[in-house]
Structures are given as structure tokens and as C-alpha cells.
Design a protein around this motif. Structure first.
Motif, short mmCIF file in Angstrom:
data_model
loop_
_atom_site.label_atom_id
_atom_site.label_comp_id
_atom_site.label_asym_id
_atom_site.label_seq_id
_atom_site.Cartn_x
_atom_site.Cartn_y
_atom_site.Cartn_z
N THR A 184 32.61 25.84 -59.70
CA THR A 184 34.00 25.38 -59.64
C THR A 184 34.08 24.01 -60.31
N ASN A 185 35.29 23.51 -60.38
CA ASN A 185 35.46 22.15 -60.90
C ASN A 185 35.70 21.17 -59.77
N ARG A 186 35.20 21.47 -58.58
CA ARG A 186 35.45 20.64 -57.41
C ARG A 186 34.23 19.78 -57.08
N TYR A 187 34.50 18.53 -56.75
CA TYR A 187 33.53 17.68 -56.08
C TYR A 187 34.03 17.56 -54.64
N GLU A 188 33.25 18.07 -53.70
CA GLU A 188 33.73 18.20 -52.32
C GLU A 188 33.17 17.10 -51.42
N TYR A 189 34.08 16.50 -50.64
CA TYR A 189 33.70 15.56 -49.60
C TYR A 189 33.95 16.22 -48.24
N GLY A 190 32.98 16.12 -47.36
CA GLY A 190 33.19 16.58 -46.01
C GLY A 190 34.08 15.63 -45.22
N GLU A 191 34.58 16.13 -44.09
CA GLU A 191 35.44 15.32 -43.23
C GLU A 191 34.83 15.33 -41.82
N PRO A 192 34.16 14.24 -41.42
CA PRO A 192 33.45 14.24 -40.14
C PRO A 192 34.37 14.29 -38.92
N ASP A 193 35.69 14.07 -39.10
CA ASP A 193 36.61 14.05 -37.97
C ASP A 193 37.33 15.39 -37.77
N LEU A 194 36.85 16.45 -38.41
CA LEU A 194 37.49 17.76 -38.24
C LEU A 194 37.38 18.23 -36.79
N LYS A 195 38.41 18.94 -36.35
CA LYS A 195 38.41 19.56 -35.03
C LYS A 195 37.98 21.02 -35.16
N ALA A 196 37.61 21.61 -34.05
CA ALA A 196 37.25 23.03 -34.05
C ALA A 196 38.50 23.88 -34.28
N GLU A 197 38.34 24.95 -35.06
CA GLU A 197 39.41 25.93 -35.21
C GLU A 197 39.53 26.77 -33.94
N PHE A 256 37.20 30.67 -31.16
CA PHE A 256 37.08 29.34 -31.75
C PHE A 256 35.91 29.30 -32.73
N ARG A 257 35.96 28.28 -33.58
CA ARG A 257 34.88 28.06 -34.56
C ARG A 257 34.68 26.58 -34.75
N SER A 258 33.45 26.12 -34.57
CA SER A 258 33.11 24.73 -34.88
C SER A 258 33.04 24.55 -36.39
N PRO A 259 33.42 23.41 -36.92
CA PRO A 259 33.30 23.19 -38.37
C PRO A 259 31.85 23.33 -38.81
N SER A 260 31.64 23.84 -40.01
CA SER A 260 30.30 23.97 -40.56
C SER A 260 29.82 22.62 -41.07
N LEU A 261 28.52 22.52 -41.35
CA LEU A 261 27.97 21.26 -41.87
C LEU A 261 28.54 20.92 -43.23
N SER A 262 28.83 21.93 -44.05
CA SER A 262 29.41 21.64 -45.36
C SER A 262 30.82 21.06 -45.21
N GLU A 263 31.57 21.53 -44.21
CA GLU A 263 32.92 21.01 -43.99
C GLU A 263 32.89 19.61 -43.40
N LEU A 264 31.88 19.33 -42.60
CA LEU A 264 31.79 18.02 -41.97
C LEU A 264 31.20 16.95 -42.88
N SER A 265 30.28 17.34 -43.78
CA SER A 265 29.49 16.29 -44.43
C SER A 265 29.10 16.56 -45.87
N SER A 266 29.65 17.57 -46.53
CA SER A 266 29.25 17.81 -47.91
C SER A 266 29.59 16.60 -48.79
N ASN A 267 28.80 16.45 -49.84
CA ASN A 267 29.01 15.34 -50.78
C ASN A 267 28.35 15.74 -52.08
N GLY A 268 29.11 16.49 -52.91
CA GLY A 268 28.53 16.94 -54.17
C GLY A 268 29.42 17.92 -54.89
N ALA A 269 29.03 18.22 -56.12
CA ALA A 269 29.77 19.17 -56.95
C ALA A 269 29.50 20.58 -56.46
#
Length: 777
Positions: A530-543, A513-526
Motif C-alpha cells: 500500500t502507500n500507507r505509513y501506519e501509526y498505531g494508537e495506544p489509547d484505543l478502546k476494545a471493540e 468484544f475484541r481487544s485491539p491488536s498490537l499492530s493497531e496499538l503500536s505499529s510504526n512503519g510502511a
């Protein structure tokens, strides 16, 4: 605790001649001894009981024996000249040293000698010759390991018994380990959460740096290296000693490289880097066990390749998008001392207390560590000392393993481990919030040895708690505070069956298993590059994953075969997907004057499957000749299509390496362990990229021709030095690896080619000089 002694003689199995310098090593106790000029060895202060002993010598297959030592013992060993893969001892994914043949999980080992014989830009690059291992690269200095199609926070890196923590979520965040200090690397392929907890979903890479010097010795070593393509120079020196069990080692490394070049791009601007590293240890080894204090400092400065082009000439642009923007000159491209902006400075300081206590017939292993990772990114050429980003990550690691007394060939261990981690942002910008993290896990691991069969397995429970802090930016919160917890039950079971000395069959099933990283849970920035502005998702489940492995090994006198196949079923695989505007179409955002498409992390089930094959032919009577073939294949798919594609991102292409090698242990009075090799490294076309949201494109296949030669040079039976000459990409082929992030930089307006290409022809020369400072003249 009773102490015993093991002594005897080590010889060549065919000729009976002594093997001076052959090493006898007790892996669990970290003690050993070298054979003298007549092949005789002696190791004292050995704890009595069950021991796993590895006997090794350059040019010979490692010999592994399991001994029950209850009193002083004399034992002779004979080594064969057949270099068979999958021989030796491993310590990764098990509670105690185990021979590779008896390990139930797929694992590979790479020795320092093997690393010397190859050209590699960094330690992860060196490991990619192991089937199933690849890399996501951003130039020659930054590589992230990928095991069977999974990388980033899904691979755990371990060094000196401690999991390395250094913001692994970042595309441009490599492994902060001095490659020239490494004695051996081990790669475990498949879920290893049983022993390592969260994040060991794809596998584990374990670097072992320190082997204590033999009793009564004082040794030194000096390594020099030069590579022609980017004029890389490296110097590494170490000094070690051992007197009455008090042993120590110190080392230092300096590496410096200019920009690399290839046929299509010429000199690649700002791909230069340098390193200044140091470390060592001091410890005591006695019959009661050992206690070692290990320290290291990694200090690297890296230029970041942006790949921006002048629209008229196609030349690289320096300081693009700023008032200082200009076309790079020949003088800019020819230097190495000044690393241009954007650049990084990565410092990693680590302190480890590694202990192994013999208590009656049991052992207690305690490993405590503190590591501080400081990653600074500089992005403003008008203020070159301004830290755009500064992550300060502090981690306290703890691991305890109690090996219970062996009973009727049952080996049971119980343990606990985890970490406490804090991240603080000290730069002008923040990509992830400041946070505190606490990990705790407990496990039981069991091995049962029969005459022909080894069974192993266990279970582990982990809990991770995260507290993230808010950040107020201007008139709004950039990061909202939150607290999250993730827990999981992992386990594995496997067997290794040896119906004869020639054959080994293996099977294993494991849940990771893997817990979501902080960037996956809460990122907010370019996202940089890349040309991506990424938003984290605080409701992610563990892989989570459930992987099944099967395979067999054949070790015949004239052929060795190692085949592994796997199927990995993943739940809640994390990836990013494009957001839609409330008015339809893509959601677009403005950040620092630039327009970005908005993405948010998402989850879906997926599967990966593949195979790895290694075949080495060395026919009689040409036992010196080896024809080796390694093959790697992995396929990854989503259960449902994502923006028209069901292919997982960052899946490496099929790779097939053919190597013709001649090995000569005695090539005259002065030359030993002489080798010559010619290699064709074939990477197939990757025609199944993740095309969703224009993330990846197909990548053409290519073949690289490589060659090498080397030898140990002796005088009157004394090793003077070893020399290693290698040439990679002999034909100067222009190519792009599918996992190179530079593939997606700007199009060259003059040639029409997209991205920056990989390194061209490179010639490497290494000279290693060992010194026995107590040897009698």
C-alpha cells in the motif's frame, strides 16, 4: 463408571436395504463404529448417561438422536436419501455436542465429502460457499475468512479445540491449517465471545481433523488431486487404527502449484506456492472418557504477487525497484520450483493434549496446547536468504470445561480459558514490537431442553494484559514500551423452537468484544503493498458489539429453506484515517527512499445488517433432482462519514448461487452416490465501497459457470475408489472479486486495466482411495 454397548442395523429408509459403511459416532466421547456388509454395527465402551449420537452415510441425510444409555441397548436406524442442509451435530459455540436444529445460534457445517466436490485453492476458499462467509485474498494461496462483513482479528479460527494464533492482523497472513487433513468444518456466524473470549466478534470457524477409527480396524486412505489452471498437484495419505481403545492416526500432505493464469493477465508472476505438512494423534478411549495427544506441522512457501508492469510491453516485472529488476521471461513464468522474491515461508507447529473425563454424572474437559508460528518474509533478491521480517510467535493455550450433572433437562457448564503469548522479532525489520500477552476468562453456560423448545445462554468475563517492549532504531525509539489491560463482560441468550418436525424457529442476542491488536496499538512503519505509513494508537478502546439474529428452517421432503437475518451494532470500530500536516494537506513521510501518506488508527461506532437464504427444491417424483439457491447480503455503515464515505471497508458484494444437481445413490452395480451438477455463481456489483482516502473502488459484478460430476466405484460391495471431476469458470471469465487485494496493484499500461484479475478456467480431478487393511479378502 458403568460402560454400555449400542448395536443394531442401519438401512435405507425407503428400500430397507442395508447401508454398509454407515458410521455411528458418539461426538462427545469421540468413539464410533461402522456398519458391516449387512448393515450391522456395534459400539462398545460407551460411558453411560446422556449421549448425542450422529449416524451418517455418503448420499444420505445425517441423523441425530439423543439417547439415555443406562445398559446395553439395541437400536436400528433408517437413513433418508434426501440431503437436507442443517442436519447433523455441531460442537462449536457450545459446551457439549448439540444437534444443529437445537443450536440457538446460526451455524453451518461442511463435510469432507462436500469439500471434495468443489474446486478450492485453500480451505478458506472452500468455506465461501456457505452463505455469509467470504474471503480477503492475496492470490490463490492466501485467504483470510470474513463472516458477515468482518474479518482479520474479528474471526477466531479453531483447530482440534485450540484457537489458531498466527499473526492474524496481517493482510498477507492466511490460515496455517492443512486443508486435506480436515474431516469437517463448522462456521458459527455472530459474536461468540461467550465461549471463545476476545476476537470472536464476527464468529468462529472450527476445523475438526481427527475421528478415531472403529474398534479393531486398521484403515488407510490416499488422495490425489490435479488442477489444470496452475498445474497444482496434491497428494495426501493417512493411516489410522484402533485396538482395544488405543487409537491413532498419522498423515502427510504435499501440494505444489505453479503460477495461475487468466485471460487478461496471462500467467500471473510469482503466484506459485508449495506445502509439506504432517500430523496425527495417539490416544486412549475407554468408559471413563478419552485422552488424546495431537500434533501437526504446517510448512508453506508462498510467492508474493506485486503486479508491477513494464511501461512498454505491460509484462510483469521481476525484482522491481532493485538493481536486479528485469522483465519476466516465459521461462520465469513457466516454472514452479523456484519461488521468487518477495516470498514467505510460514511454519506452524502445534501440540495438543485433548482430554474428556467422565466423573460420575459429570464431565471434565481439559484442553492444553502449545503452538509456535514462524513467519519469515524475504524481500532482498541480492541476498535471497536474508529475512526482512521474521515473526516468532509462541502461544500456550488452556481451556477447561466442567459439565455438571444434568438435572430436569438443565445442562449447566462452567469453564475457564485463555492463553499466554510471546512475540519476538528475528528479522532485519520490525512492523510490530516484541510483546508478552496474557488472556484469562471464566464463563457459565446453560442449556434447557423442553419438548419443542431449547433455551441457551450464559455470561463470561475476560481480562487481557499486554506488555510491549521498546525498540531503539538509530537515533530514536521506533517502538515505545507500554502496558495495557482490557476487560469485558460478554453474554448471549437464545432459543430454538420446533413446533413440528418440519419447522424450526431461532432467535439469539449476543454481546461480543475484541481487544485491539498490537499492530493497531503500536505499529510504526510502511504497510506492505500500500502507500500507507501506519501509526498505531495506544489509547484505543476494545471493540464491542451487540448482535441480534433471527430465522427459521423448513425441512420438508421436497423443499428445505433456511433463512437468517441479523443486525449488529458495534461500538469503537477500529479503522485507519489519514493524518494532516501541520501546514495543511496530507502528512507525508520518507521510508527507504519511498514517499508514503501517513495514517493513524482511529475509532467510530458502526452497524452491520444483512440476510442469508438457502432454498433447496427436490420435487416428487424427481427426488434425485435438486435445485439449490443460496443468497448472501451484508451492509456495513459508519455512524458518521469518514473522508466523504460512510461505508465500512471490506464489505463483500451480494452473492447468489444457483445449482442444479442430480444425485443417484445407486447408479448400477458398480457406481454409487453418483452426482452431476451445473452451477451459476452470481456476484453482484459492489457499488458501496469505502472510498475514504482512496481505499476502495467500486467493483463490477460477474457470473461464473461451474460444473462437476463424481461417483463412488464399487466391486462386489467393496468401495474401490471415489472420483470427483470439477470445472470452474467454464467460460474463462475475467473478473476481480471486491475483496481481492490484487485488484489494487499497478495499472497495465498497454490495456489500461488496473490490478491483477482472479483465476481463469480451472479443471480439477480428485481420486480418493480408501483401504481397509483388516478386511478379509
Amino acid at each position: 463408571m458403568q460402560k454400555v454397548k449400542l448395536s443394531g442395523r442401519i438401512t435405507d429408509a425407503r428400500t430397507g436395504e442395508p447401508l454398509p459403511g454407515a458410521y455411528v459416532y458418539f461426538v462427545d466421547d469421540k468413539i464410533g463404529g461402522s456398519a458391516d456388509a449387512n448393515g450391522y454395527y456395534e459400539v462398545a465402551e460407551i460411558p453411560s448417561g446422556h449421549q448425542v449420537v450422529e449416524i451418517s452415510h455418503t448420499g444420505y441425510a445425517n441423523l441425530v438422536v439423543h439417547l439415555e444409555l443406562k445398559s446395553d441397548t439395541k437400536m436400528d436406524f433408517a437413513l433418508t436419501t434426501v440431503i437436507a442442509e442443517n442436519q447433523g451435530v455441531i460442537v462449536t459455540g457450545v459446551s457439549g455436542a448439540t444437534s444443529i436444529r437445537k443450536s440457538t445460534v446460526p451455524v453451518a457445517s461442511l463435510r469432507r465429502q462436500d469439500m471434495y466436490q468443489q474446486i478450492s485453492s485453500n480451505i478458506v476458499d472452500a468455506l465461501t460457499r456457505i452463505p455469509g462467509v467470504s474471503q480477503v485474498s492475496t492470490g490463490p494461496a492466501i485467504s483470510k475468512p470474513v463472516i458477515r462483513g468482518l474479518g482479520y482479528n474479528r474471526v477466531v479460527t479453531v483447530s482440534d479445540g485450540v484457537r489458531q494464533e498466527g499473526q492474524q492482523w496481517g493482510d498477507e497472513h492466511g490460515v496455517e491449517i492443512d486443508e486435506l487433513s480436515i474431516n469437517r468444518a463448522e462456521v458459527l456466524k455472530g459474536p461468540a465471545s461467550l465461549m471463545y473470549g476476545s476476537d470472536a466478534l464476527a464468529g468462529v470457524i472450527n476445523f475438526i481433523t481427527h475421528n478415531p477409527a472403529p474398534e479393531g480396524s486398521l484403515k488407510a486412505n490416499w488422495l490425489s488431486e490435479y488442477e489444470s489452471n496452475n498445474r497444482m498437484t496434491a497428494f495426501h495419505g493417512d493411516l489410522s487404527g484402533n485396538k482395544k481403545g488405543l487409537n491413532w492416526n498419522v498423515y502427510g500432505t504435499f501440494r505444489s502449484a505453479a503460477d495461475y493464469r487468466n485471460k487478461y493477465d496471462g500467467v500471473v508472476l510469482n503466484s506459485r506456492f508449495n506445502e509439506k505438512n504432517a500430523g496425527g494423534y495417539i490416544g486412549i478411549n475407554k468408559s471413563w472418557g478419552f485422552s488424546h495427544f495431537i500434533f501437526s506441522r504446517f510448512d508453506q512457501r508462498i510467492g508474493m504477487v506485486e503486479g508491477e508492469r513494464d511501461p512498454v510491453s505491460g509484462r510483469f516485472i521481476l525484482y522491481g525497484g532493485t538493481p536486479l529488476e528485469r522483465v519476466a521471461t516465459d521461462m520465469d513464468l513457466g516454472g514452479r520450483d523456484q519461488i521468487f522474491i518477495p516470498r514467505q515461508r510460514v511454519q506452524h507447529n502445534k501440540f495438543v493434549s485433548d482430554n474428556n473425563f467422565v466423573i460420575g454424572n459429570s464431565r471434565l474437559k481439559i484442553n492444553l496446547a502449545y503452538q509456535d508460528n514462524r513467519r519469515q518474509e524475504f524481500g532482498n533478491p541480492e541476498e535471497p536468504k536474508e529475512k526482512s521480517l521474521f515473526f516468532d510467535l509462541g502461544t500456550l493455550n488452556y481451556n477447561l470445561i466442567w459439565q455438571l450433572p444434568e438435572k430436569n433437562e438443565w445442562h449447566v457448564s462452567i469453564g475457564a480459558g485463555g492463553m499466554r503469548q510471546t512475540n519476538r522479532n528475528k528479522g532485519l525489520e520490525a512492523l510490530i514490537p516484541e510483546y508478552n500477552l496474557f488472556d484469562a476468562g471464566a464463563f457459565v453456560y446453560v442449556q434447557r431442553f423442553f419438548k419443542d423448545l431449547t433455551l441457551s445462554g450464559g455470561a463470561r468475563f475476560d481480562n487481557r494484559s499486554i506488555r510491549s517492549f521498546s525498540l531503539f532504531d538509530g537515533t530514536d525509539y521506533r517502538f515505545n514500551a507500554f502496558q495495557k489491560g482490557f476487560s469485558n463482560l460478554s453474554g448471549s441468550f437464545g432459543l430454538s423452537y420446533e413446533p413440528s418436525k418440519l419447522l424450526t424457529f431461532k432467535w439469539n442476542i449476543a454481546r461480543g468484544f475484541r481487544s485491539p491488536s498490537l499492530s493497531e496499538l503500536s505499529s510504526n512503519g510502511a504497510h506492505e503493498g500500500t502507500n500507507r505509513y501506519e501509526y498505531g494508537e495506544p489509547d484505543l478502546k476494545a471493540e464491542t458489539s451487540l448482535q441480534t439474529d433471527g430465522g427459521f428452517q423448513l425441512n420438508h421432503e421436497h423443499i428445505t429453506v433456511d433463512l437468517s437475518v441479523f443486525y449488529n451494532r458495534m461500538q469503537h470500530f477500529i479503522y485507519y484515517r489519514k493524518l494532516e500536516s501541520v501546514n495543511g494537506g496530507d502528512s507525508l513521510l520518507q521510508d527507504a527512499g519511498n514517499t508514503f501518506t501517513a495514517f493513524r488508527f482511529h475509532q467510530q461506532n458502526a452497524k452491520l445488517y444483512g440476510a442469508e437464504l438457502n432454498v433447496d427444491l427436490h420435487p416428487h417424483p424427481l427426488d434425485w433432482l435438486h435445485f439449490e439457491n443460496t443468497f448472501s447480503y451484508v451492509r456495513g455503515r459508519f455512524d458518521a462519514t469518514v473522508d466523504g464515505s460512510d461505508n465500512l471497508p471490506l464489505i463483500p458484494a451480494i452473492r447468489w448461487i444457483n445449482t442444479l444437481r442430480g444425485s443417484f445413490n445407486n447408479a448400477g452395480r458398480s457406481l454409487r452416490n453418483l452426482y452431476v451438477r451445473l452451477e451459476a455463481d452470481n456476484t453482484f456489483r459492489q457499488s458501496k465501497p469505502f472510498t475514504g482516502f482512496n481505499t476502495e473502488t467500486a467493483t463490477a459484478g460477474y457470473t461464473l459457470l461451474n460444473a462437476g460430476a463424481g461417483s463412488d466405484v464399487y466391486k462386489k460391495k467393496v468401495l474401490l475408489f471415489s472420483v470427483y471431476l470439477s470445472v470452474s469458470n467454464i467460460t474463462n471469465k475475467s473478473y476481480q472479486n471486491h475483496l481481492s487485494r490484487l485488484k489494487y496493484t499497478d495499472v497495465n499500461p498497454v490495456t489500461g486495466r488496473m490490478g491483477v484479475f482472479n483465476m481463469g478456467r480451472d479443471i480439477s480431478l480428485k481420486i480418493n482411495v480408501p483401504m481397509d487393511l483388516k478386511r478379509k479378502p
